[in-house]
Design a protein around this motif. Structure first.
Motif, mmCIF file in Angstrom:
data_model
loop_
_atom_site.group_PDB
_atom_site.id
_atom_site.type_symbol
_atom_site.label_atom_id
_atom_site.label_comp_id
_atom_site.label_asym_id
_atom_site.label_seq_id
_atom_site.Cartn_x
_atom_site.Cartn_y
_atom_site.Cartn_z
ATOM 1 N N VAL A 174 0.465 -1.192 -0.278
ATOM 2 C CA VAL A 174 0.096 0.234 -0.112
ATOM 3 C C VAL A 174 0.512 1.368 0.076
ATOM 4 O O VAL A 174 0.591 2.317 -0.230
ATOM 5 N N ALA A 175 1.822 0.931 0.700
ATOM 6 C CA ALA A 175 3.281 2.481 -0.060
ATOM 7 C C ALA A 175 4.461 1.660 0.263
ATOM 8 O O ALA A 175 5.111 0.868 1.001
ATOM 9 N N GLU A 176 5.082 1.708 -1.132
ATOM 10 C CA GLU A 176 6.331 1.454 -1.673
ATOM 11 C C GLU A 176 7.243 2.473 -1.788
ATOM 12 O O GLU A 176 6.955 3.657 -2.308
ATOM 13 N N GLN A 177 8.703 3.142 -0.454
ATOM 14 C CA GLN A 177 9.462 3.817 -0.707
ATOM 15 C C GLN A 177 9.400 5.169 -1.586
ATOM 16 O O GLN A 177 9.868 5.957 -1.058
ATOM 17 N N ILE A 178 7.919 5.612 -0.806
ATOM 18 C CA ILE A 178 7.394 6.245 -0.313
ATOM 19 C C ILE A 178 8.183 8.019 -0.251
ATOM 20 O O ILE A 178 8.786 8.129 1.521
ATOM 21 N N SER A 179 8.675 9.318 -0.328
ATOM 22 C CA SER A 179 10.003 9.957 -0.105
ATOM 23 C C SER A 179 9.217 11.255 -0.484
ATOM 24 O O SER A 179 8.491 11.369 -1.716
ATOM 25 N N PHE A 180 8.609 11.899 0.586
ATOM 26 C CA PHE A 180 8.429 13.703 -0.190
ATOM 27 C C PHE A 180 8.936 14.630 1.398
ATOM 28 O O PHE A 180 8.935 14.127 1.738
ATOM 29 N N ALA A 181 9.380 15.819 0.830
ATOM 30 C CA ALA A 181 8.880 16.512 2.084
ATOM 31 C C ALA A 181 7.807 17.823 2.014
ATOM 32 O O ALA A 181 7.868 18.178 0.733
ATOM 33 N N VAL A 182 7.700 18.339 3.092
ATOM 34 C CA VAL A 182 6.590 20.194 2.878
ATOM 35 C C VAL A 182 7.294 20.221 3.981
ATOM 36 O O VAL A 182 7.462 20.647 4.586
ATOM 37 N N GLY A 183 7.376 21.851 3.272
ATOM 38 C CA GLY A 183 7.847 22.868 3.810
ATOM 39 C C GLY A 183 6.542 23.604 4.962
ATOM 40 O O GLY A 183 5.552 23.193 4.680
ATOM 41 N N GLU A 184 7.454 24.179 5.890
ATOM 42 C CA GLU A 184 6.771 24.667 6.808
ATOM 43 C C GLU A 184 5.526 25.775 5.484
ATOM 44 O O GLU A 184 6.138 26.421 5.266
ATOM 45 N N GLY A 185 4.600 25.946 6.261
ATOM 46 C CA GLY A 185 3.791 26.644 5.572
ATOM 47 C C GLY A 185 3.115 26.889 3.986
ATOM 48 O O GLY A 185 2.490 27.571 3.554
ATOM 49 N N GLU A 186 3.787 24.969 3.877
ATOM 50 C CA GLU A 186 3.136 25.054 1.993
ATOM 51 C C GLU A 186 2.734 24.439 1.601
ATOM 52 O O GLU A 186 1.390 23.675 2.951
ATOM 53 N N ALA A 187 1.169 23.711 0.805
ATOM 54 C CA ALA A 187 0.221 23.289 0.367
ATOM 55 C C ALA A 187 0.306 22.496 -0.323
ATOM 56 O O ALA A 187 0.560 23.029 -1.210
ATOM 57 N N LEU A 188 0.126 20.541 -0.101
ATOM 58 C CA LEU A 188 0.606 19.657 -1.156
ATOM 59 C C LEU A 188 -0.556 19.078 -1.251
ATOM 60 O O LEU A 188 -1.513 19.142 0.248
ATOM 61 N N GLY A 189 -0.992 19.326 -2.384
ATOM 62 C CA GLY A 189 -2.710 17.897 -2.564
ATOM 63 C C GLY A 189 -1.981 17.069 -3.293
ATOM 64 O O GLY A 189 -1.076 16.525 -3.420
ATOM 65 N N ILE A 190 -2.209 15.577 -3.124
ATOM 66 C CA ILE A 190 -2.519 14.471 -3.051
ATOM 67 C C ILE A 190 -3.030 13.670 -3.706
ATOM 68 O O ILE A 190 -5.182 13.467 -3.276
#
Lengths: 239, 361
Positions: A18-34
Motif C-alpha cells: 500500500v506504500a512503496e518507498q515513499i519519499s517527499f517533504a513538505v515545507g513550513e506553511g506549504e500546501a501540498l495536494g495528493i
C-alpha cells in the motif's frame, strides 16, 4: 525549513503493497495536494503520517523530530491536525463541545482559554448555528465541516485534510476553498487529499500523484496536469 | 462605533441548578439527623439505598462515561470486604480504619486486573472482568483463616468497640448495635456525597470532557490529543477504590461474610446495572432515581420468590426498549430539567439572537 519529511516509507498488508518507498517533504506553511485513483493508498499514507498505521520500513520526521514510532496523540500535541475521510464526530457531545475537546487537549490548554477561539472557528467554518446541537444529529456535509473545525481547534502547524470537498455543491465548495485558503494564509502547512481537482488546484502549490502505493509524480499543478503518465492513470485520458 | 464585537460565554448552569442545590444541601443535612429520629430498621434500609447508590454511581462512571462495561465489579466489593475482614480478624484493626485500607487494597488489585482486561474491547472486556471476579472469589475461598468456602463473622467486640460507638453511646444513649448501625449509615452517607461530588466534579472538568470523547470515539479522541488509555485507567482505578470501600462498609454492617455472598454477580453487578439502566445511564441523576425505584420494587416483590427476578428483568427490558436513556432521561427530555448539568452551552455573539432556547441535547 521542512515541517514533514518522509524517507523511503513502505507498508504492506499481507501481499498487498500500500506504500512503496515513499519519499517527499513538505515545507513550513506549504500546501501540498495528493491525488490518485481510488485504492492508490492515499488514506493509508495519511494514516502513516498521523501514526494510526506503523510503517514496515522508512522514517517520518515532523517538526525536526523522528516520529516514526510515536503515537497519534503525541503527534497531535506536537502540531499535527487531521480530518477523517469518514467523519468521526463525538456524537453524544455538542458541536461546540467537540471543538472544546480538541482545543483543550490538542493544544494543551484550559477550556476557558480556548472557548472563544473554538467559537470563532465555528463562525469561520459556518457551523456556529449548530454550536449547541449534538454532533450525532448532523448531516454528512456538516460532519465534514466539523472534521475541519475540530482539526483546526487543535492549533495545528500541519493540517491533513482527507477528501472534505466530496459531495459539496459548487457554492459550498467555493466557501470551503476560501476557508482553507484563509487557514493556509495564516502559515499553516496543508496536505490535502482530494478528487475535486479545481478546488485542490486553487489552494495547493504542489501536487503529489500516488498510484498503487508509489509516488509517480510531484510538482506544480501545471507540471502534473501536463504529464502524460498522470493523464493516463489518473484522468483516464488516452493520449 | 456601530461595530459589534461578538463576545462568547460558556454556560453549564440552568434555572433549576440553584434551587436544586439548596434542596440537596437541606436533604443531606436532614439525612444526617435520621438515625436520631427513626427506627433501626429504617436506618438499615437507608444504608442499603446509600451503598447501592455508591455502587451504581461507580458503575455509571465506568459504563456511561468511560465506555468500560464491566460485569465484574463484584470483584472489588468482595475483595474490599475480605480485605476489611482480614485487617480486623488477623491484625486487630478497627473496622472503620480497615474500610479505608480495603479501598486502597482494592485499587491495588485493579492494577493487575486492568493489565489483562484493558487488552480486551467491548463484550470481551465485560466477560474478562467477570472471569477475574470469579478468579478472585475462588482464591479467597481457599483462605482458611477467613473461613474458606463457608465464610466467617466479625468478632462481636470489633464492631462493639468501633471508633465512635462509645462516644455515641454516651452522647445519645444508644445501644452498641444501634450505634454501630448509625455509624455505618453516616459513613455511607458521607461516602455517597463524596462519590456524587467526585463524579460530578470530574464530568465538569476538562478531563470529563475528554472522557466523553473517548467513550464516543476513541480513535478520534486520540487524534485530537486525548490520552485515552490514561483516562480510562484513572476512571477504572478510582471506581475500584470507591467500590472497595463500599464493599468493605457493607460488610462491616452485615458482620458476616462468605465468598458466594461477597462475590455475588446478582447482588453487586446485576442489580447495580438494573439501577443505572432504568434510572438513566450517562447521567448523575439516573442512578439516584434508579436506586429509589429499585428499593420499592424489591420490597413490593419480595414475597414472590424467583418471580421477583423475572419482574426486574421484564421492567429492565421494557425501559431499554421504550426509554433507552432511562426514566430520568425521559423526564429530562420532556421538561429540560437537569439537576447536574454538564453540557457546555455556547452563548453570546449571534447566538443570543438567533438561538435563545436551545434544548439540552
Amino acid at each position: 525549513m521542512t515541517i514533514l519529511r518522509l524517507e523511503e516509507v513502505s507498508k504492506k498488508f499481507g501481499a498487498l503493497t500500500v506504500a512503496e518507498q515513499i519519499s517527499f517533504a513538505v515545507g513550513e506553511g506549504e500546501a501540498l495536494g495528493i491525488i490518485g485513483p481510488n485504492g492508490a493508498g492515499k488514506s493509508t499514507l495519511f494514516n502513516l503520517i498521523t501514526g494510526n498505521i506503523a510503517p514496515d520500513s522508512g522514517t517520518i520526521h515532523f517538526s525536526g523530530a523522528d516520529v516514526t514510532r510515536v503515537a497519534p496523540m503525541v503527534r497531535c500535541l506536537s502540531g499535527m491536525g487531521r480530518t477523517f475521510q469518514i467523519p468521526q464526530p463525538f456524537e453524544q457531545l455538542t458541536v461546540f463541545e467537540n471543538l472544546l475537546v480538541a482545543g483543550s487537549f490538542g493544544a494543551g490548554r484550559q477550556e476557558s482559554e480556548v472557548s472563544d477561539r473554538c467559537a470563532e472557528i465555528l463562525v469561520d467554518t459556518g457551523l456556529i448555528d449548530k454550536a449547541n446541537v449534538l454532533a450525532g444529529g448532523l448531516t454528512l456535509l456538516q460532519r465534514k465541516r466539523l472534521e475541519l473545525a475540530r482539526a483546526l481547534a487543535t492549533e495545528p502547524k500541519l493540517l491533513l485534510l482527507d477528501e472534505i470537498a466530496g459531495g459539496l455543491t459548487e457554492g459550498e465548495c467555493r466557501s470551503l476553498v476560501a476557508t482553507i485558503r484563509a487557514i493556509h494564509a495564516k502559515g499553516v502547512a496543508v496536505i490535502w487529499i482530494e478528487h475535486v481537482l479545481h478546488a485542490l488546484n486553487s489552494v495547493v502549490e504542489r501536487l503529489l500523484v500516488l498510484h498503487f502505493g508509489r509516488v509517480i509524480g510531484i510538482g506544480t499543478p501545471d507540471e502534473i496536469m501536463a504529464s502524460r503518465e498522470v493523464r493516463e492513470i489518473y484522468l483516464g485520458i488516452e493520449v | 462605533m456601530s461595530l459589534v464585537v461578538p463576545s462568547w460565554q460558556v454556560e453549564t448552569r440552568n434555572k433549576t441548578s440553584a434551587p436544586f442545590g439548596l434542596a440537596a444541601v437541606a436533604t443531606v443535612l436532614l439525612a444526617f439527623a435520621v438515625p436520631l429520629l427513626v427506627s433501626r430498621g429504617v436506618v438499615q434500609d437507608l444504608f442499603f439505598i446509600l451503598t447501592m447508590l455508591v455502587l451504581a454511581q461507580n458503575w455509571n462512571l465506568l459504563a456511561g462515561y468511560a465506555g468500560l462495561i464491566s460485569v465484574g465489579q463484584q470483584a472489588f466489593v468482595g475483595f474490599g470486604a475480605y480485605a476489611m475482614f482480614a485487617c480486623v480478624i488477623l491484625f486487630g484493626a478497627d473496622p472503620l480504619v480497615a474500610v479505608l485500607i480495603a479501598g486502597v487494597l482494592s485499587m491495588l488489585l485493579a492494577i493487575p486486573t486492568a493489565f489483562f482486561t484493558f487488552r480486551l474491547q467491548g463484550p470481551y472486556f465485560a466477560i474478562g472482568t467477570w472471569v477475574i471476579a470469579e478468579v478472585v472469589r475462588l482464591l479467597l475461598a481457599q483462605w482458611k483463616a477467613l473461613g474458606g468456602g463457608t465464610g466467617t463473622s466479625l468478632p462481636r467486640e470489633a464492631t462493639r468497640d468501633m471508633i465512635g460507638v462509645g462516644l455515641m453511646r454516651d452522647l445519645f444513649g444508644m445501644k452498641a448495635s444501634a450505634a454501630g448501625d448509625a455509624l455505618t449509615y453516616w459513613i455511607a452517607l458521607i461516602l455517597m456525597v463524596l462519590t456524587v461530588g467526585f463524579v460530578y466534579g470530574l464530568l465538569r472538568s476538562k478531563q470529563g470532557l475528554g472522557l466523553a470523547a473517548v467513550r464516543d470515539n476513541e480513535q478520534a479522541a486520540r487524534a485530537v490529543g486525548v490520552n485515552a488509555r490514561r483516562m480510562k485507567a484513572f476512571v477504572y482505578l478510582a471506581a475500584s477504590f470507591i467500590t472497595g470501600i463500599a464493599g468493605a462498609l457493607i460488610y462491616v454492617q452485615k458482620a458476616r461474610i462468605s465468598p458466594d455472598a461477597a462475590f455475588s454477580v446478582t447482588d453487586w453487578t446485576a442489580y447495580v446495572i438494573f439501577i443505572v439502566v432504568i434510572g438513566g445511564i450517562g447521567t448523575v441523576e439516573g442512578p439516584i432515581v434508579g436506586v429509589i425505584l429499585f428499593f420499592f420494587l424489591q420490597n413490593l416483590l419480595a414475597g414472590y420468590g424467583s418471580w421477583y427476578l423475572l419482574m426486574l428483568g421484564l421492567i429492565g427490558i421494557l425501559v431499554m426498549l421504550f426509554a433507552p436513556r432511562g426514566l430520568w432521561g425521559l423526564f429530562s427530555d420532556r421538561t429540560g430539567i437537569q439537576l447536574f448539568p454538564v453540557r457546555r452551552l455556547l452563548r453570546g455573539g449571534s447566538l443570543n439572537r438567533a438561538h435563545k432556547g436551545v434544548p439540552h441535547g
